[in-house]
Design a protein around this motif. Structure first.
Motif: not given
Length: 197
Positions: A57-64, A119-120
């Motif tokens: 979820i953290a990686l998905l959110a960082a990408d978004e 993302g990051p």
């Protein structure tokens, strides 16, 4: 047996949606299984457990979030870029509170997943690129990045917690904070490297 078509990506998106609704800390594998209409054990075919889910979820959110910031700041510089960057950050936090939380707390993320997530890295590039537009170099760049993150996150966290109950609208204070950050970045104080700590 896992529902047909269930993938790690679909599990992650469903987990992110649930986090936005109930809060990241409230998400459980059982809740997520019920949401997807599968047995708990079926989820473990796609994610290794709750910590792995949170990392995804953290990686998905960082990408978004990074994509939003990139789109908002494209072709902008100086104060225009700063304001667009900050507004995209704040809007994402408002619209996706659970996902946003995942980007702001320490979560153990699978190194292979992290290595393949743009993302990051892109977030760092965008932030440093915007600040270089103010003529900053290291170590001031890192200090300015920390200042921006502290200001943006502090504001949205207090706002989400109902911490701005004063009659003056939070939006007015937000705009003044961005004005102040712009002035500070344009007149960044000389480095104090070498001073006694």
């Amino acid at each position: 047996m896992a529902r047909a078509g269930l993938t790690a990506e679909r599990v992650t998106v469903a987990g992110a949606e649930l986090a936005d609704e109930v809060g990241l800390e409230q998400v459980t594998m059982s809740q997520l299984a019920r949401r997807l209409g599968v047995k708990d054990a079926s989820l473990y075919t796609h994610v290794r457990g709750l910590e792995d889910l949170r990392g995804r979820i953290a990686l998905l959110a960082a990408d978004e979030k990074t994509l939003r910031i990139a789109e908002a700041t494209a072709g902008r510089a100086g104060k225009d870029a700063l304001v667009a960057f900050a507004n995209a950050w704040r809007e994402y936090a408002h619209q996706h509170p659970g996902r946003y939380t995942a980007t702001q707390i320490p979560i153990r993320i699978d190194p292979q997943l992290a290595a393949n997530a743009p993302g990051p890295r892109r977030a760092v590039e965008l932030t440093y690129g915007m600040l270089r537009g103010y003529g900053l170099t290291e170590p001031d760049l890192t200090d300015a990045v920390r200042l921006l993150r502290s200001t943006f996150h502090g504001f949205v966290a207090l706002e989400a917690a109902g911490g701005f109950a004063h009659q003056r609208p939070a939006q007015d204070s937000w705009l003044r904070a961005l004005d102040a950050l712009h002035v500070l970045l344009e007149h960044w104080p000389p480095s104090r490297e070498g001073d006694a700590r």
